[in-house]
Scaffold this active site. Structure first.
Site, PDB file in Angstrom:
ATOM      1  N   TYR A 151     -48.561  18.588  48.244  1.00 50.87           N
ATOM      2  CA  TYR A 151     -48.469  19.335  49.500  1.00 50.87           C
ATOM      3  C   TYR A 151     -47.061  19.900  49.698  1.00 50.87           C
ATOM      4  CZ  TYR A 151     -49.341  20.191  54.518  1.00 50.87           C
ATOM      5  OH  TYR A 151     -49.511  20.759  55.758  1.00 50.87           O
ATOM      6  N   LYS A 155     -46.132  23.824  49.947  1.00 50.91           N
ATOM      7  CA  LYS A 155     -45.541  24.365  51.169  1.00 50.91           C
ATOM      8  C   LYS A 155     -44.161  24.963  50.925  1.00 50.91           C
ATOM      9  CE  LYS A 155     -48.817  23.739  54.175  1.00 50.91           C
ATOM     10  NZ  LYS A 155     -49.580  24.919  54.635  1.00 50.91           N
TER      11      LYS A 155
END
Length: 251
Positions: A151, A155
């Site tokens: 993640y 991001k």
């Protein structure tokens, strides 16, 4: 008159949470909104909840054919496209030694590939009309977060993607920015509380204690920033990543 009268906005992953709040904010300010979500029923229901004149469509943002079909459908049904919010996202949290290749690929496919495919499809319309707004959802986790190697990488990738698109598309009248939310009270963060064995109330209280404003964020906080970045008032703002986290990254 609303800030977005006569404009069409697409929000991905908009059946709930930040996406739904963002779709609602655009609708309240006059836009025709296309709610895109993997689940067609939920997308249609969310769009109906915005009032008349909006559209709910199924879309797998990681699949190019699905994306092209959705964008073509939006332009055909709503009469144009002016705003894209790349919000769709998933988590597959785990420590590195437990993280599977599927955990990694799923997160990359939705966040990075999804933003790429949606932006590529939208820019065909934006560059032709010499106007467009793209907002990508990053996260404070881009700065590193235990158990979120996939993640965090996705991001942070969104941030580089945002800056590059701003350079490429700026000459065509397209602004591209990113929002990096901190802790936002959503179903996703509630699910994290359950996974770590905490009550939602205690989990939120702990998050609130870690930032200077001493509260958690809500989807409407992110929606308000997205509305500004997609407005004419922000026409001189591009390539920026705005951390909306109650000041958590300061401490």
């Amino acid at each position: 008159m609303g800030r977005f009268d006569g404009r069409v906005a697409v929000v991905t992953g908009a059946a709930r949470g930040i996406g739904l709040a963002t779709a609602r904010r655009f609708a309240e300010e006059g836009a025709k909104v296309a709610v895109l979500d993997l689940d067609e029923g939920q997308a249609t229901e969310a769009a109906a909840g915005l009032g008349e004149g909006h559209l709910g469509l199924a879309c797998n943002v990681g699949d190019s054919a699905s994306v092209e079909t959705a964008v073509t459908g939006v332009v055909g049904e709503l009469g144009g496209l002016h705003i894209l919010v790349n919000n769709a996202g998933v988590t597959r949290d785990n420590l590195l030694f437990k993280m599977s290749e599927d955990d990694w690929d799923t997160v990359m496919n939705v966040h990075l590939r999804g933003a790429f495919l949606m932006s590529r499809a939208a820019q065909k319309v934006f560059t032709g009309q010499k106007f467009g707004k793209i907002v990508n959802l990053s996260s404070v986790s881009a700065l590193g977060n235990r158990g979120q190697a996939n993640y965090a990488a996705a991001k942070m990738g969104i941030q580089g993607f945002t800056r590059t698109l701003a350079i490429e598309l700026g000459p065509f009248g397209v602004n591209v920015n990113a929002i990096a939310p901190g802790f936002i009270a959503t179903d996703m963060t509630d699910a994290t509380a359950a996974r770590v064995g905490m009550s939602v109330e205690d989990f939120r209280a702990a998050a609130a204690d870690r930032n200077p404003v001493k509260r958690v964020g809500f989807p409407e906080d992110i929606a308000a920033v997205a509305a500004f970045l997609c407005s004419d008032e922000a026409s001189y703002v591009t390539g920026q990543v705005l951390y909306v986290d109650g000041g958590a990254t300061l401490v």
